[in-house]
Design an enzyme around this catalytic site. Sequence first.
Site, PDB file in Angstrom:
ATOM      1  N   LYS A   1      12.945 -15.923  17.808  1.00 13.76           N
ATOM      2  CA  LYS A   1      12.961 -14.567  17.231  1.00 13.76           C
ATOM      3  C   LYS A   1      11.604 -14.248  16.615  1.00 13.76           C
ATOM      4  O   LYS A   1      11.043 -13.170  16.822  1.00 13.76           O
ATOM      5  CB  LYS A   1      14.076 -14.463  16.184  1.00 13.76           C
TER       6      LYS A   1
ATOM      7  N   GLN B   1      20.297 -16.511   9.641  1.00 19.90           N
ATOM      8  CA  GLN B   1      20.750 -17.260  10.812  1.00 19.90           C
ATOM      9  C   GLN B   1      22.085 -17.950  10.508  1.00 19.90           C
ATOM     10  O   GLN B   1      22.197 -18.695   9.528  1.00 19.90           O
ATOM     11  CB  GLN B   1      19.672 -18.291  11.204  1.00 19.90           C
TER      12      GLN B   1
ATOM     13  N   ASP C   1      21.480  -7.446  12.463  1.00 22.00           N
ATOM     14  CA  ASP C   1      22.515  -8.128  13.252  1.00 22.00           C
ATOM     15  C   ASP C   1      23.734  -7.218  13.448  1.00 22.00           C
ATOM     16  O   ASP C   1      24.589  -7.498  14.279  1.00 22.00           O
ATOM     17  CB  ASP C   1      22.978  -9.397  12.510  1.00 22.00           C
TER      18      ASP C   1
END
Length: 293
Positions: A52, A96, A119
């Site tokens: 990422k 994460q 997200d």
Amino acid sequence: MILIDGKKVAEEIKQNIKIQISELKEENNKLPGLVTIIVGDNPASQVYVNMKSKTCIELGMNSKVEQLDGNISEEVLLTIIDKYNKDENFHGILVQLPLPKHIDEDKVIEKIIPEKDVDGFHPINVGNLVIGKDTLFPCTPYGILKLLEKYHIETKGRHVVVVGRSNIVGKPVANLLLQKKDNANAIVTVCHSATSDISKYTKQADILIAAMGKPKFITENMVKENAVVVDVGTNRVDDPTAKKGYRIVGDVDFDNVSKKVSHITPVPGGVGPMTIAMLMYNTLKAYQRKNNL
Ligand code: NAP
């Protein structure tokens, strides 16, 4: 049979984002920024976070990785998130997952302000998705919609069967496809572990989305002739002939199913690359919304 090339579509989306960012640079604007918070040293999470961060840098965005000790308390983690909620250099915050067991994931997700929730997991963003408002959509489901759109696969009035109802993939992709909008407007059925005789449903699918995490579960006798198959599954299976001792397979028995269908996504190289592309897309979108662009 048409192979849906997620790598190629993801690359197109990223190049488009790169151009938009270079234009921002030329105009001397502050640039979009993503902070990724990682707790502990789970090797798979480290790989994802590095990918990422690398992609952010390739596209010209600001990127920061906040590596935290696996023993950090929930309270301290929430305080750190709050610091980034207020930090104007970062338009997206990604924590994460999974987190260590002593930390409540829901509390963490809810701590990120919805405007920076790239997200798309915050209940406010989930709610907006369900009621059909534009918001930050979860990356993998949104990537699936983009793939269908890029390959001109009609969804309106077609029967989509989703196998899996997780909050990350199954539920949001089902809800996105249900909306009375372009590139959606489908008839949606969702199957899960309490569905008996799954093939009764999958055989009816014009578009089948497999997101269960069960290697090669979907076999050719479970799909309709000329269906479109989207394989979200990313499963490690032992393979002594592979360099790493394992290989990645999807939830679909690709070799046999691909002979019967009109379109199919491979694993790897299908949905996977779209997830990161859509994360970049969401970070730019969060930036644009913040700056009323
Ligand atoms: P998850 O949270 O484990 O959810 C799996 C879902 O599948 C659950 O709803 C479960 O039903 C259902 N399921 C499991 N076994 C089943 C069976 N035998 N029959 C019917 N339904 C069954 O998984 P996830 O996070 O959604 O991920 C699914 C897969 O996609 C995994 O392989 C994951 O690695 C992959 N994935 C890939 C990406 C990507 O970027 N390519 C992103 C996210 C996930 P219940 O709800 O009843 O338990």
